[in-house]
Design a protein around this motif. Structure first.
Motif, short mmCIF file in Angstrom:
data_model
loop_
_atom_site.label_atom_id
_atom_site.label_comp_id
_atom_site.label_asym_id
_atom_site.label_seq_id
_atom_site.Cartn_x
_atom_site.Cartn_y
_atom_site.Cartn_z
N TRP A 1 8.76 10.05 12.16
CA TRP A 1 10.19 10.08 12.47
C TRP A 1 10.46 10.98 13.68
CZ3 TRP A 1 13.83 14.25 11.10
CH2 TRP A 1 15.18 13.88 11.22
N GLY A 2 11.27 10.48 14.61
CA GLY A 2 11.59 11.27 15.80
C GLY A 2 10.48 11.31 16.82
N TYR A 3 9.41 10.55 16.58
CA TYR A 3 8.32 10.40 17.54
C TYR A 3 8.07 8.91 17.77
CZ TYR A 3 3.61 10.60 19.57
OH TYR A 3 2.51 10.45 20.40
N GLU A 4 7.85 8.19 16.67
CA GLU A 4 7.68 6.74 16.75
C GLU A 4 8.97 5.99 16.35
OE1 GLU A 4 3.14 5.90 15.58
OE2 GLU A 4 4.17 7.28 14.21
N THR A 5 10.02 6.74 16.07
CA THR A 5 11.33 6.16 15.81
C THR A 5 12.37 6.88 16.67
OG1 THR A 5 12.16 7.66 14.08
CG2 THR A 5 10.63 5.92 13.39
N ASN A 6 13.57 6.35 16.67
CA ASN A 6 14.68 6.99 17.36
C ASN A 6 15.50 7.81 16.37
OD1 ASN A 6 16.47 7.63 19.48
ND2 ASN A 6 16.43 5.52 20.25
N TYR A 7 16.47 8.55 16.88
CA TYR A 7 17.46 9.29 16.08
C TYR A 7 16.80 10.35 15.18
CZ TYR A 7 19.95 5.20 17.69
OH TYR A 7 20.46 4.21 18.49
N GLY A 8 15.90 11.15 15.81
CA GLY A 8 15.21 12.21 15.09
C GLY A 8 16.06 13.46 14.92
N VAL B 1 0.81 -1.21 0.00
CA VAL B 1 0.00 0.00 0.00
C VAL B 1 0.85 1.26 0.00
CG1 VAL B 1 -0.24 0.27 2.51
CG2 VAL B 1 -2.11 1.00 0.99
N THR B 2 2.10 1.15 0.45
CA THR B 2 3.00 2.30 0.44
C THR B 2 3.13 2.90 -0.96
OG1 THR B 2 4.27 1.48 2.32
CG2 THR B 2 5.39 3.03 0.88
N HIS B 3 3.02 2.06 -1.98
CA HIS B 3 3.20 2.54 -3.34
C HIS B 3 1.94 3.21 -3.89
CE1 HIS B 3 7.19 0.73 -3.67
NE2 HIS B 3 6.69 -0.17 -2.86
N ALA B 4 0.85 3.11 -3.16
CA ALA B 4 -0.35 3.88 -3.50
C ALA B 4 -0.39 5.17 -2.69
CB ALA B 4 -1.61 3.05 -3.24
N ASP B 5 -0.23 5.03 -1.38
CA ASP B 5 -0.17 6.20 -0.48
C ASP B 5 0.52 5.73 0.79
OD1 ASP B 5 -0.45 8.44 1.08
OD2 ASP B 5 -2.63 8.30 1.29
N ALA B 6 1.73 6.21 1.00
CA ALA B 6 2.54 5.73 2.13
C ALA B 6 1.85 5.94 3.47
CB ALA B 6 3.90 6.44 2.13
N MET B 7 0.96 6.91 3.57
CA MET B 7 0.32 7.18 4.84
C MET B 7 -0.67 6.09 5.24
SD MET B 7 2.03 9.72 5.54
CE MET B 7 1.32 9.91 7.16
N LEU B 8 -1.03 5.20 4.30
CA LEU B 8 -1.95 4.12 4.61
C LEU B 8 -1.24 2.87 5.11
CD1 LEU B 8 -4.40 4.40 1.57
CD2 LEU B 8 -4.77 5.21 3.90
N GLY B 9 0.07 2.87 5.07
CA GLY B 9 0.82 1.69 5.46
C GLY B 9 0.77 1.43 6.96
N ALA B 10 0.63 0.16 7.32
CA ALA B 10 0.61 -0.21 8.72
C ALA B 10 1.95 0.07 9.40
CB ALA B 10 0.25 -1.69 8.87
N GLU B 11 3.02 0.13 8.61
CA GLU B 11 4.36 0.38 9.15
C GLU B 11 4.78 1.85 9.02
OE1 GLU B 11 6.11 -1.81 10.90
OE2 GLU B 11 4.38 -3.15 10.65
N MET B 12 3.84 2.73 8.73
CA MET B 12 4.14 4.16 8.68
C MET B 12 4.39 4.67 10.11
SD MET B 12 3.16 7.47 9.23
CE MET B 12 1.48 7.21 9.75
N ARG B 13 5.47 5.42 10.27
CA ARG B 13 5.81 5.97 11.58
C ARG B 13 6.25 7.43 11.45
NH1 ARG B 13 7.31 0.65 11.67
NH2 ARG B 13 6.62 -0.50 13.52
#
Length: 430
Positions: A146-153, A132-144
């Motif tokens: 950066w710097g909030y739901e991931t480290n090293y922001g 689904v990322t290739h249609a709209d990345a914001m719909l992906g279950a693995e969308m995060r």
């Protein structure tokens, strides 16, 4: 350059997650630390960016108050995937969802970027192998985020980002001007302009709550630039003057509609405030709003649903005053209104946003600027809603005003047009 084993960053510590439990007042200056953290190993699809400047977003306030849940929960969940994701589960989290800087190291799988490139970081971390990322990345279950739901922001001397998160820095902007655009600018673009949002058209009346804030100040500009009629709601005369500088002709103070600071208005108060607001908007524009730009949440959502015109849309990306909204559903179904949920932006929407900034059509909304050592004070300013526009943070840039590589374009656009809100910086700002 040789990368250091450690670098200075604004970060949270896992050991502090319970420090505000039971407290009514949660001062982010107590939890947000500035000091050394370890440099991670680089994945093949990643780059290291020497961060010249960053900015404060409201998600950093959430992170630093450990609400609605500690963000270390996100890091542990992501790290459980194993492999390169495991690096994100650390006893610290480098926060920050904006950055402008220079690529200083590239992973073995990076193709489109090289050391020395000037970039801004698109703060959306996605899994390119998710269909689904290739249609709209914001719909992906693995969308995060950066710097909030991931480290090293972005709030550090260095940041780690995927190559798919980079966009060329607008050449006429300084580091600090470029750094305040990615997250809020692209979020507002998706909500109003892009095909995934409200699809604003020329002549639309658009009500913008919190119009002098980080999101609202970009929303006002996108409406004006796209031929719409922005209607701003603000909380003070100082903020009213700020949005007028952005080109907004219709500015309404919250006190004019009897809107208090109560985050939990009664149904009667909601309808009464909605009627007063609707009367003012019709008087000034000749129409009910076609679109309402929402991110305030519980305190305003019922009013937004009431006041938007028949067939209109309420587009929302946040709830800074509370997540549980109440509204009279009759105004939704009987008047054929729509509610559109919007979150961040995909990479193409970020590119389109940055192109508008790069041509001078949209201005950065930088007002206040702080050094990295005072990142907690900068975040506190946003937490207390005492800021106008965006609050920037200088990281490796030794002083403001650096990073311009297209001085002729900058002169042609004009410094005043590029910095419409700098006059609203507090005395403590650089």
């Amino acid at each position: 350059m040789e990368l250091p084993d450690t670098f200075v960053a604004a970060h949270l510590r896992a050991e502090d997650t319970g420090m505000f439990r039971g407290l009514a007042h949660k001062d982010v200056r107590k939890s947000l630390r500035v000091g050394p953290v370890s440099m991670p190993e680089l994945a093949p699809d990643e780059v290291v960016v020497a961060v010249m400047a960053s900015s404060i977003n409201y998600n950093t306030v959430w992170s630093a108050t450990f609400e609605p849940i500690p963000t270390f929960t996100f890091l542990r969940k992501y790290a459980a995937q194993g492999g390169w994701a495991a690096r994100h589960d650390r006893p610290f989290q480098v926060v920050g969802s904006d950055a402008a800087g220079v690529v200083v190291r590239i992973g073995s799988g990076v193709r489109r970027w090289k050391v020395g490139d000037h970039v801004v970081v698109h703060p959306v971390h996605v899994d390119e192998q998710e269909p689904v990322t290739h249609a709209d990345a914001m719909l992906g279950a693995e969308m995060r985020a950066w710097g909030y739901e991931t480290n090293y922001g972005g709030l550090g001397e260095f940041a780690v980002a995927r190559a798919s998160m980079l966009v060329p820095k607008p050449a006429h902007l300084t580091w600090e001007e470029a750094a305040v655009t990615p997250m809020c600018g692209s979020t507002a673009y998706r909500m109003l302009v892009g095909s995934n949002g409200a699809r604003m058209k020329q002549g639309d009346v658009v009500l913008v709550w919190g119009a002098a804030g980080g999101l609202g100040a970009y929303a006002v500009q996108f409406v004006k630039n796209g031929g719409g009629i922005p209607v701003a709601v603000v909380g003070s005369e100082r903020k009213a003057e700020a949005v007028r500088r952005l080109g907004c002709d219709v500015v309404i103070n919250r006190s004019e509609i009897g809107l208090s600071d109560d985050p939990d208005p009664s149904p009667e108060d909601t309808v009464a405030a909605g009627k007063r607001l609707g009367n003012i908007i019709r008087r000034e524009t000749g129409s009910d709003p076609h679109i309402v730009f929402e991110h305030v949440g519980r305190a305003t959502f019922g009013i937004s649903m009431f006041v938007v015109g028949r067939g209109g849309a309420v587009v929302t990306c946040g709830s800074s005053t509370g997540y549980h909204h109440e509204f009279d559903n009759r105004y939704l179904w009987m008047r054929l209104k729509r509610v559109i949920g919007s979150h961040g932006a995909n990479l193409q929407e970020q590119v389109e946003t940055t192109r508008l900034v790069a041509t001078g059509a949209i201005a950065p909304t930088l007002s206040a600027l702080y050094p990295l050592s005072e990142a907690a004070e900068a975040t506190r300013l946003v937490q207390k809603n005492e800021h106008v526009g965006k609050v920037g943070v200088l990281c490796l840039a030794p002083e403001p005003g650096l990073g311009v590589t297209a001085p002729e374009l900058r002169e042609r656009i004009g410094s005043d047009r590029i910095n419409p809100l700098r006059a609203f910086a507090p005395a403590s700002s650089l």
